[in-house]
Design an enzyme around this catalytic site. Structure first.
Site, PDB file in Angstrom:
ATOM      1  N   ASP A 183       0.905  -1.148   0.000  1.00 26.80           N
ATOM      2  CA  ASP A 183       0.000   0.000   0.000  1.00 26.80           C
ATOM      3  C   ASP A 183       0.941   1.194   0.000  1.00 26.80           C
ATOM      4  O   ASP A 183       1.560   1.507   1.016  1.00 26.80           O
ATOM      5  CB  ASP A 183      -0.880   0.025   1.252  1.00 26.80           C
ATOM      6  CG  ASP A 183      -1.865   1.176   1.188  1.00 26.80           C
ATOM      7  OD1 ASP A 183      -1.431   2.307   0.917  1.00 26.80           O
ATOM      8  OD2 ASP A 183      -3.071   0.944   1.398  1.00 26.80           O
ATOM      9  N   HIS A 184       1.084   1.844  -1.146  1.00 27.40           N
ATOM     10  CA  HIS A 184       2.183   2.806  -1.239  1.00 27.40           C
ATOM     11  C   HIS A 184       2.009   4.003  -0.300  1.00 27.40           C
ATOM     12  O   HIS A 184       2.968   4.687   0.011  1.00 27.40           O
ATOM     13  CB  HIS A 184       2.441   3.236  -2.694  1.00 27.40           C
ATOM     14  CG  HIS A 184       1.502   4.260  -3.230  1.00 27.40           C
ATOM     15  ND1 HIS A 184       0.277   3.946  -3.740  1.00 27.40           N
ATOM     16  CD2 HIS A 184       1.603   5.615  -3.347  1.00 27.40           C
ATOM     17  CE1 HIS A 184      -0.329   5.056  -4.156  1.00 27.40           C
ATOM     18  NE2 HIS A 184       0.459   6.095  -3.919  1.00 27.40           N
ATOM     19  N   HIS A 246      -5.777   2.859   0.988  1.00 27.03           N
ATOM     20  CA  HIS A 246      -5.057   4.054   1.465  1.00 27.03           C
ATOM     21  C   HIS A 246      -5.806   4.812   2.560  1.00 27.03           C
ATOM     22  O   HIS A 246      -5.204   5.211   3.564  1.00 27.03           O
ATOM     23  CB  HIS A 246      -4.803   5.017   0.306  1.00 27.03           C
ATOM     24  CG  HIS A 246      -4.183   4.366  -0.901  1.00 27.03           C
ATOM     25  ND1 HIS A 246      -3.218   3.401  -0.811  1.00 27.03           N
ATOM     26  CD2 HIS A 246      -4.397   4.565  -2.227  1.00 27.03           C
ATOM     27  CE1 HIS A 246      -2.865   3.027  -2.041  1.00 27.03           C
ATOM     28  NE2 HIS A 246      -3.565   3.710  -2.901  1.00 27.03           N
TER      29      HIS A 246
HETATM   30  O1  LIG Z   1      -3.193   3.742  -5.635  1.00 23.65           O
HETATM   31  C1  LIG Z   1      -3.552   4.741  -6.232  1.00 23.65           C
HETATM   32  O2  LIG Z   1      -3.088   5.931  -5.831  1.00 23.65           O
HETATM   33  C2  LIG Z   1      -3.080   7.032  -6.723  1.00 23.65           C
HETATM   34  C3  LIG Z   1      -2.846   8.264  -5.860  1.00 23.65           C
HETATM   35  O3  LIG Z   1      -1.588   8.145  -5.258  1.00 23.65           O
HETATM   36  P1  LIG Z   1      -0.762   9.425  -4.815  1.00 23.65           P
HETATM   37  O4  LIG Z   1       0.472   8.864  -4.216  1.00 23.65           O
HETATM   38  O5  LIG Z   1      -0.521  10.226  -6.060  1.00 23.65           O
HETATM   39  O6  LIG Z   1      -1.627  10.168  -3.857  1.00 23.65           O
HETATM   40  C4  LIG Z   1      -4.360   7.127  -7.500  1.00 23.65           C
HETATM   41  O7  LIG Z   1      -4.229   8.117  -8.508  1.00 23.65           O
HETATM   42  C5  LIG Z   1      -4.656   5.813  -8.175  1.00 23.65           C
HETATM   43  O8  LIG Z   1      -5.922   5.878  -8.799  1.00 23.65           O
HETATM   44  C6  LIG Z   1      -4.654   4.685  -7.186  1.00 23.65           C
HETATM   45  O9  LIG Z   1      -4.690   3.442  -7.879  1.00 23.65           O
END
Ligand SMILES: O=C1O[C@H](COP(=O)(O)O)[C@@H](O)[C@H](O)[C@H]1O
Ligand SMILES: NC(=O)C1=CN([C@@H]2O[C@H](COP(=O)(O)OP(=O)(O)OC[C@H]3O[C@@H](n4cnc5c(N)ncnc54)[C@H](OP(=O)(O)O)[C@@H]3O)[C@@H](O)[C@H]2O)C=CC1
Length: 514
Positions: A183-184, A246
């Site tokens: 989960d980045h 997230h």
């Molecule tokens: O996992 C995802 O995250 C992005 C948003 O990530 P961020 O680090 O730029 O806040 C999202 O655009 C994407 O749809 C989703 O799969």
């Protein structure tokens, strides 16, 4: 927690894909440049496209040049890095091709004193995760002498049932402690910092509860639309794409109890308890607590943009949500009664992820004449693109006897770091290489998150809740307001890259509600 540096081979499935180019190769390069991985390492990229070694290395070089926070070093350092990158084209569905992959991995390992530590990264369409895990075992790649680890991209299933089935397949090849579910958001500096802020400052922890906190607002807003990901997003929507993972991860970080030790499982145990306490809504309650929306055409930075249904590969009558807002409750001793408002959406006015902790207001005493102008204290944790936090307090306006003005104490987390702080993927790959799964999602977290999300999805699929429109470039459907107004709450102003300002609600020394 973290092991010392050890030699390893990383097999990157999906090495020609978008994520690999934009995030993974730049992250690997940064880890190498910062000396954070053992000098003996290699990367074997796997894709479907036929291309030779030189062409692949050129692709890697271009993607690092375009997306890395570090410039490509001239000379030996670059040669050392790129010389460790191989490529093999194969169809991951074909189990026979894994013999070739194994040969390539073993050839690299021979150059590393025969040490055999293997990190498999699945940056592939989710339908392929289970197949690859199985084929790695059948192809003999998981029977190595050293450690083996599997990093899996999101999404992990599309509901509880499919997630369980996937987990079952994976568990036949990898033990739970070998599985690193990405989960980045957990790799973002300020998400990791929440623990530190809470548990290393006596200032916060005593008031971090329902006696002092009025409400918490978690926003993850994006300016981008669906871009070229409609084939995925149409089946996912914002609920599965952002909320199941997230948004709930940020909630857990805010709400968890102090762990008994700063160790992986102790931390993950506390996070999971939050999900266990999270109030689950029945299908017929969803409309009271969750709002969904879809963007229509509107203006972004002066340009007209398409509505979601007009985007490429989106069905003209699509009912996929591009926005979700919800009011959540964590029903435990600490948080009982505190509403947590979350919202996430595409095509909103700002790209920003932040958490606002709003404290209760001071008692309105008759002898404190300016009490009416005194607003609540806020702690704003800024996650992206600004990293840092701001604490809003009240103070006397200089030169006056009794005028109270809001003041702000601002901390920037990344202002002094050349090139910015490490990217989330750098942090996470580094952790996985060193055997630290603290900031990865454990299976019980995944399953509890789906248990919360599934009834919402079902209620929507049954048409029990309207899908509201919102114009691109706005903060979501107006229907969201009822979620907050019941508690006499408003969304706080969100900053993106602006220089420091007081929130609009606080200007002129008066807290006005929007
Ligand atoms: O996992 C995802 O995250 C992005 C948003 O990530 P961020 O680090 O730029 O806040 C999202 O655009 C994407 O749809 C989703 O799969
Ligand atoms: N892109 C993003 O911003 C994000 C992506 N993710 C996740 O990351 C993963 C990868 O996404 P993304 O990079 O966008 O996907 P892409 O479609 O861009 O890339 C897919 C990759 O898989 C390879 N591939 C597909 N089928 C096969 C096959 N049968 N055998 C071998 N290789 C195959 C492709 O090879 P080739 O191109 O050579 O055909 C390509 O390298 C997904 O799980 C996604 O959900 C998560 C968060 C954000």
């Amino acid at each position: 927690m973290r092991e010392s540096k050890q030699p390893f081979v990383m097999v990157l499935f999906g090495a020609t894909g978008d994520l690999a180019k934009r995030k993974l190769f730049p992250a690997l390069y940064a880890l190498y440049r910062d000396g954070l991985v053992h000098e003996h390492f290699a990367i074997v990229g796997v894709g479907r496209s036929e291309m030779g070694q030189a062409e692949f290395r050129k692709m890697v070089q271009d993607s690092i040049a375009k997306h890395s926070r570090l410039s490509i070093a001239e000379g030996q350092a670059w040669e050392n890095f790129i010389g460790r990158v191989d490529y093999v084209a194969l169809d991951v569905n074909n189990s026979e091709t894994y013999a070739l992959l194994r040969q390539m991995v073993e050839a690299r390992e021979k150059t590393m004193d025969d040490t055999s530590n293997r990190l498999f990264y699945l940056s592939l369409a989710p339908e392929l995760f289970g197949t690859v895990a199985t084929n790695l075992r059948l192809g003999g790649l998981t029977q190595n002498q050293g450690w083996k680890r599997l990093i899996i991209e999101k999404p992990f299933g599309k509901d509880l049932e499919s997630a369980r089935a996937l987990n079952e397949v994976i568990s036949q090849s990898f033990r739970e402690e070998e599985v690193y579910r990405i989960d980045h958001y957990l790799g973002k500096e300020m998400v990791q910092n929440i623990e530190m802020l809470r548990f290393t400052n006596m200032l916060f922890e005593p008031v971090w509860n329902n006696r002092y906190i009025d409400n918490v607002q978690i926003t993850a807003s994006e300016t981008l639309g669906v871009e070229d990901r409609a084939s995925y997003y149409e089946h996912s929507g914002a609920l599965r794409d952002m909320v199941q993972n997230h948004m709930l991860q940020m909630l857990m970080m805010v709400c968890m109890e102090p762990p008994s030790k700063f160790e992986t499982e102790a931390i993950r145990d506390e996070k999971v308890k939050v999900l266990r306490s999270l109030r689950r809504y029945a299908e017929d309650e969803i409309s009271q607590y969750v709002v969904r929306g879809q963007y229509t055409t509107g203006e972004m930075k002066g340009q007209q943009v398409l509505g979601y249904r007009d985007e490429a590969n989106v069905a003209p009558d699509s009912d996929t949500e591009t926005f979700v807002a919800a009011k959540l409750y964590v029903n435990n001793f600490r948080w009982s009664g505190v509403p947590f408002f979350i919202r996430t959406g595409k095509r909103m006015p700002k790209k920003a992820t932040e958490i606002v902790v709003q404290f209760k207001e001071v008692p309105l005493l008759n002898n404190f004449t300016h009490a009416g102008a005194v607003g609540p204290n806020l702690l704003v944790i800024r996650i992206h693109p600004m990293e840092g936090m701001t604490l809003y307090l009240n103070a006397k306006k200089p030169g006056t006897d009794d005028k109270v003005v809001p003041i702000a104490m601002d901390f920037c987390n990344n202002c002094d770091i050349e090139g910015g702080s490490p990217e989330a993927y750098e942090r996470l790959i580094h952790d996985a290489v060193h055997g630290d799964s603290t900031f990865f999602t454990r299976w019980d977290e995944v399953s509890l998150a789906w248990k919360f999300v599934d009834p919402i999805r079902r209620a929507w699929d049954k048409g029990l809740v309207p899908l509201h429109d919102y114009q691109a470039g706005t903060w979501g459907p107006k229907a969201v307001n009822f979620l907050l107004s019941e508690d006499d709450v408003n969304w706080w102003y969100v900053r993106d890259n602006e220089a420091f300002t007081l929130p609009a609600q606080m200007q002129d020394g008066v807290f006005s509600r929007r």
